[in-house]
Write a protein that holds these residues in place. Structure first.
Motif, PDB file in Angstrom:
ATOM      1  N   ASN A 131       4.716   2.577 -15.299  1.00  0.00           N
ATOM      2  CA  ASN A 131       3.461   1.829 -15.399  1.00  0.00           C
ATOM      3  C   ASN A 131       3.701   0.340 -15.230  1.00  0.00           C
ATOM      4  O   ASN A 131       2.912  -0.361 -14.592  1.00  0.00           O
ATOM      5  CB  ASN A 131       2.794   2.104 -16.746  1.00  0.00           C
ATOM      6  CG  ASN A 131       2.295   3.535 -16.867  1.00  0.00           C
ATOM      7  OD1 ASN A 131       2.069   4.215 -15.860  1.00  0.00           O
ATOM      8  ND2 ASN A 131       2.128   4.009 -18.094  1.00  0.00           N
ATOM      9  N   ASN A 132       4.799  -0.158 -15.803  1.00  0.00           N
ATOM     10  CA  ASN A 132       5.114  -1.574 -15.668  1.00  0.00           C
ATOM     11  C   ASN A 132       5.422  -1.924 -14.217  1.00  0.00           C
ATOM     12  O   ASN A 132       5.076  -3.004 -13.738  1.00  0.00           O
ATOM     13  CB  ASN A 132       6.317  -1.933 -16.541  1.00  0.00           C
ATOM     14  CG  ASN A 132       5.980  -1.858 -18.029  1.00  0.00           C
ATOM     15  OD1 ASN A 132       4.815  -1.934 -18.415  1.00  0.00           O
ATOM     16  ND2 ASN A 132       7.007  -1.685 -18.846  1.00  0.00           N
ATOM     17  N   GLN A 133       6.053  -1.001 -13.502  1.00  0.00           N
ATOM     18  CA  GLN A 133       6.353  -1.239 -12.089  1.00  0.00           C
ATOM     19  C   GLN A 133       5.081  -1.370 -11.277  1.00  0.00           C
ATOM     20  O   GLN A 133       4.958  -2.222 -10.403  1.00  0.00           O
ATOM     21  CB  GLN A 133       7.204  -0.096 -11.544  1.00  0.00           C
ATOM     22  CG  GLN A 133       7.618  -0.293 -10.081  1.00  0.00           C
ATOM     23  CD  GLN A 133       8.478   0.839  -9.575  1.00  0.00           C
ATOM     24  OE1 GLN A 133       8.735   1.796 -10.297  1.00  0.00           O
ATOM     25  NE2 GLN A 133       8.934   0.727  -8.343  1.00  0.00           N
ATOM     26  N   VAL A 134       4.067  -0.544 -11.597  1.00  0.00           N
ATOM     27  CA  VAL A 134       2.790  -0.622 -10.903  1.00  0.00           C
ATOM     28  C   VAL A 134       2.071  -1.912 -11.254  1.00  0.00           C
ATOM     29  O   VAL A 134       1.496  -2.574 -10.392  1.00  0.00           O
ATOM     30  CB  VAL A 134       1.914   0.602 -11.244  1.00  0.00           C
ATOM     31  CG1 VAL A 134       0.528   0.442 -10.635  1.00  0.00           C
ATOM     32  CG2 VAL A 134       2.575   1.879 -10.742  1.00  0.00           C
ATOM     33  N   LEU A 137       0.823  -1.200   0.000  1.00  0.00           N
ATOM     34  CA  LEU A 137       0.000   0.000   0.000  1.00  0.00           C
ATOM     35  C   LEU A 137       0.863   1.259   0.000  1.00  0.00           C
ATOM     36  O   LEU A 137       0.605   2.206  -0.747  1.00  0.00           O
ATOM     37  CB  LEU A 137      -0.929  -0.007   1.211  1.00  0.00           C
ATOM     38  CG  LEU A 137      -1.860   1.207   1.355  1.00  0.00           C
ATOM     39  CD1 LEU A 137      -2.795   1.308   0.155  1.00  0.00           C
ATOM     40  CD2 LEU A 137      -2.669   1.103   2.644  1.00  0.00           C
ATOM     41  N   ASN A 138       1.906   1.258   0.836  1.00  0.00           N
ATOM     42  CA  ASN A 138       2.801   2.418   0.877  1.00  0.00           C
ATOM     43  C   ASN A 138       3.533   2.600  -0.443  1.00  0.00           C
ATOM     44  O   ASN A 138       3.708   3.733  -0.916  1.00  0.00           O
ATOM     45  CB  ASN A 138       3.817   2.250   2.022  1.00  0.00           C
ATOM     46  CG  ASN A 138       3.159   2.325   3.386  1.00  0.00           C
ATOM     47  OD1 ASN A 138       2.104   2.936   3.547  1.00  0.00           O
ATOM     48  ND2 ASN A 138       3.778   1.700   4.381  1.00  0.00           N
ATOM     49  N   GLN A 139       3.957   1.475  -1.061  1.00  0.00           N
ATOM     50  CA  GLN A 139       4.663   1.559  -2.330  1.00  0.00           C
ATOM     51  C   GLN A 139       3.755   2.086  -3.440  1.00  0.00           C
ATOM     52  O   GLN A 139       4.168   2.892  -4.277  1.00  0.00           O
ATOM     53  CB  GLN A 139       5.212   0.178  -2.713  1.00  0.00           C
ATOM     54  CG  GLN A 139       6.083   0.187  -3.958  1.00  0.00           C
ATOM     55  CD  GLN A 139       7.311   1.053  -3.778  1.00  0.00           C
ATOM     56  OE1 GLN A 139       8.019   0.921  -2.769  1.00  0.00           O
ATOM     57  NE2 GLN A 139       7.585   1.926  -4.726  1.00  0.00           N
ATOM     58  N   ARG A 140       2.524   1.655  -3.423  1.00  0.00           N
ATOM     59  CA  ARG A 140       1.589   2.132  -4.440  1.00  0.00           C
ATOM     60  C   ARG A 140       1.303   3.620  -4.263  1.00  0.00           C
ATOM     61  O   ARG A 140       1.107   4.344  -5.242  1.00  0.00           O
ATOM     62  CB  ARG A 140       0.288   1.335  -4.363  1.00  0.00           C
ATOM     63  CG  ARG A 140       0.422  -0.079  -4.882  1.00  0.00           C
ATOM     64  CD  ARG A 140      -0.915  -0.782  -4.937  1.00  0.00           C
ATOM     65  NE  ARG A 140      -0.782  -2.106  -5.518  1.00  0.00           N
ATOM     66  CZ  ARG A 140      -1.802  -2.931  -5.726  1.00  0.00           C
ATOM     67  NH1 ARG A 140      -3.020  -2.562  -5.386  1.00  0.00           N
ATOM     68  NH2 ARG A 140      -1.614  -4.116  -6.277  1.00  0.00           N
ATOM     69  N   ARG A 141       1.266   4.049  -3.016  1.00  0.00           N
ATOM     70  CA  ARG A 141       1.042   5.468  -2.763  1.00  0.00           C
ATOM     71  C   ARG A 141       2.196   6.300  -3.337  1.00  0.00           C
ATOM     72  O   ARG A 141       1.983   7.344  -3.954  1.00  0.00           O
ATOM     73  CB  ARG A 141       0.886   5.714  -1.272  1.00  0.00           C
ATOM     74  CG  ARG A 141       0.500   7.136  -0.921  1.00  0.00           C
ATOM     75  CD  ARG A 141       0.384   7.337   0.578  1.00  0.00           C
ATOM     76  NE  ARG A 141      -0.687   6.524   1.146  1.00  0.00           N
ATOM     77  CZ  ARG A 141      -0.498   5.483   1.940  1.00  0.00           C
ATOM     78  NH1 ARG A 141       0.750   5.125   2.257  1.00  0.00           N
ATOM     79  NH2 ARG A 141      -1.510   4.813   2.436  1.00  0.00           N
ATOM     80  N   GLU A 142       3.433   5.803  -3.147  1.00  0.00           N
ATOM     81  CA  GLU A 142       4.589   6.509  -3.686  1.00  0.00           C
ATOM     82  C   GLU A 142       4.605   6.464  -5.209  1.00  0.00           C
ATOM     83  O   GLU A 142       4.955   7.449  -5.863  1.00  0.00           O
ATOM     84  CB  GLU A 142       5.883   5.890  -3.123  1.00  0.00           C
ATOM     85  CG  GLU A 142       6.064   6.076  -1.627  1.00  0.00           C
ATOM     86  CD  GLU A 142       6.121   7.539  -1.246  1.00  0.00           C
ATOM     87  OE1 GLU A 142       6.697   8.334  -2.023  1.00  0.00           O
ATOM     88  OE2 GLU A 142       5.590   7.890  -0.172  1.00  0.00           O
ATOM     89  N   ASN A 143       4.232   5.315  -5.778  1.00  0.00           N
ATOM     90  CA  ASN A 143       4.202   5.210  -7.233  1.00  0.00           C
ATOM     91  C   ASN A 143       3.159   6.130  -7.842  1.00  0.00           C
ATOM     92  O   ASN A 143       3.358   6.690  -8.926  1.00  0.00           O
ATOM     93  CB  ASN A 143       3.912   3.761  -7.646  1.00  0.00           C
ATOM     94  CG  ASN A 143       5.081   2.846  -7.370  1.00  0.00           C
ATOM     95  OD1 ASN A 143       6.214   3.293  -7.232  1.00  0.00           O
ATOM     96  ND2 ASN A 143       4.807   1.543  -7.284  1.00  0.00           N
ATOM     97  N   LYS A 152       2.235   9.000  -6.617  1.00  0.00           N
ATOM     98  CA  LYS A 152       2.812  10.338  -6.599  1.00  0.00           C
ATOM     99  C   LYS A 152       3.788  10.517  -7.762  1.00  0.00           C
ATOM    100  O   LYS A 152       3.800  11.564  -8.423  1.00  0.00           O
ATOM    101  CB  LYS A 152       3.531  10.579  -5.274  1.00  0.00           C
ATOM    102  CG  LYS A 152       2.616  10.673  -4.070  1.00  0.00           C
ATOM    103  CD  LYS A 152       3.429  10.932  -2.808  1.00  0.00           C
ATOM    104  CE  LYS A 152       2.535  11.003  -1.578  1.00  0.00           C
ATOM    105  NZ  LYS A 152       3.330  11.227  -0.333  1.00  0.00           N
ATOM    106  N   SER A 153       4.610   9.474  -8.012  1.00  0.00           N
ATOM    107  CA  SER A 153       5.593   9.556  -9.092  1.00  0.00           C
ATOM    108  C   SER A 153       4.923   9.666 -10.454  1.00  0.00           C
ATOM    109  O   SER A 153       5.359  10.418 -11.325  1.00  0.00           O
ATOM    110  CB  SER A 153       6.512   8.332  -9.062  1.00  0.00           C
ATOM    111  OG  SER A 153       7.216   8.261  -7.841  1.00  0.00           O
ATOM    112  N   ARG A 154       3.838   8.926 -10.627  1.00  0.00           N
ATOM    113  CA  ARG A 154       3.139   8.971 -11.910  1.00  0.00           C
ATOM    114  C   ARG A 154       2.512  10.330 -12.146  1.00  0.00           C
ATOM    115  O   ARG A 154       2.487  10.834 -13.261  1.00  0.00           O
ATOM    116  CB  ARG A 154       2.082   7.871 -11.959  1.00  0.00           C
ATOM    117  CG  ARG A 154       2.651   6.471 -11.957  1.00  0.00           C
ATOM    118  CD  ARG A 154       1.565   5.418 -11.988  1.00  0.00           C
ATOM    119  NE  ARG A 154       0.811   5.450 -13.221  1.00  0.00           N
ATOM    120  CZ  ARG A 154      -0.212   4.626 -13.498  1.00  0.00           C
ATOM    121  NH1 ARG A 154      -0.575   3.732 -12.590  1.00  0.00           N
ATOM    122  NH2 ARG A 154      -0.837   4.707 -14.642  1.00  0.00           N
TER     123      ARG A 154
END
Length: 239
Positions: free
Chosen positions: A108-111, A83-89, A91-93
């Motif tokens: 996008n591939n990382q997500v 969940l924390n990683q997705r929140r950061e991703n 923001k990055s997107r």
């Protein structure tokens, strides 16, 4: 308009048909839930099912519980990290708009790679459907082959009554599935076998409707339901 009225009637029947099953057999098997006393709960080494004390855990079951507690904590931590990683991703997107397309595609591939969530741990073997399923009859409730009246233990089911309960559960489950299948058949037949929303709003072409009707000639017929199960007389409510 006629189709809409008939469809509404069928939906009402569909909701009413399985309701008896839910009243007679309400399963609460979850080990991890929103809290409260539903499902299996262990305090100390005492096992409860839906707020009813069952027994003390054996030594092997206590070990199994400890393993389960560890796995649940690991599972929660993994979900928290994702969940924390997705929140950061996210923001990055949002910040990467306007960047080169190749860099955006990498993000996008990382997500997408994070869509594989960890598997929840299996519930312990001592929390079984046989012990936690509740059957509500007229005047009493049966759980784990024990009869409760007003939430108070009344008696154990005899071996013959236990066989009756198993037969009733099997027949009631089959009856409910048959009712649901019949409802689906009637809805498909009513709208010519096509998607009912498309048929309702006239979005299907005449050719598609003819093909659908041709492929489901028996859909408007009435299928025979199995006999309605006889409810066991484990208790008698006096009015």
């Amino acid at each position: 308009m006629m189709k809409l009225f008939v469809f509404a009637s069928l939906v009402a029947i569909a909701f009413c048909a399985p309701r008896e099953k839910r009243q007679l057999s309400v399963s609460t098997i979850a080990v991890t839930g929103a809290g409260g006393s539903q499902g299996c709960v262990v305090t100390g080494n005492v096992l409860y099912a839906n707020g009813i004390k069952l027994r003390d855990l054996t030594a092997a079951e206590q070990t199994e519980l400890t393993t389960y507690q560890t796995e649940v904590e690991q599972y929660k931590n993994q979900l928290r990290e994702i969940l924390n990683q997705r929140r950061e991703n996210l923001k990055s997107r949002l910040m990467s708009r306007g960047q080169p397309q190749q860099q955006q595609q990498q993000q996008n591939n990382q997500v997408d790679n994070e869509e594989n969530l960890p598997k929840a741990p299996e519930k312990p073997s001592f929390c079984t459907a046989e012990e936690t399923t509740q059957y509500y009859f007229d005047g009493c409730m049966v759980q784990n082959n024990k009869v409760y009246v007003g939430g108070q233990f009344a008696r154990d089911l005899s071996s013959d009554e236990q066989s009756q309960l198993k037969t009733f559960d099997t027949e009631q489950t089959a009856y409910q599935k048959a009712v649901q299948a019949q409802m689906q058949t009637q809805v498909r037949g009513l709208f010519g076998g096509s998607d009912f929303l498309s048929a309702l709003f006239g979005e299907d072409s005449g050719v598609n409707q003819q093909q659908a009707v041709a492929t489901t000639p028996a859909s408007t017929g009435t299928s025979t339901l199995p006999p309605k199960p006889t409810v066991p007389q484990f208790c008698t409510a006096i009015y």
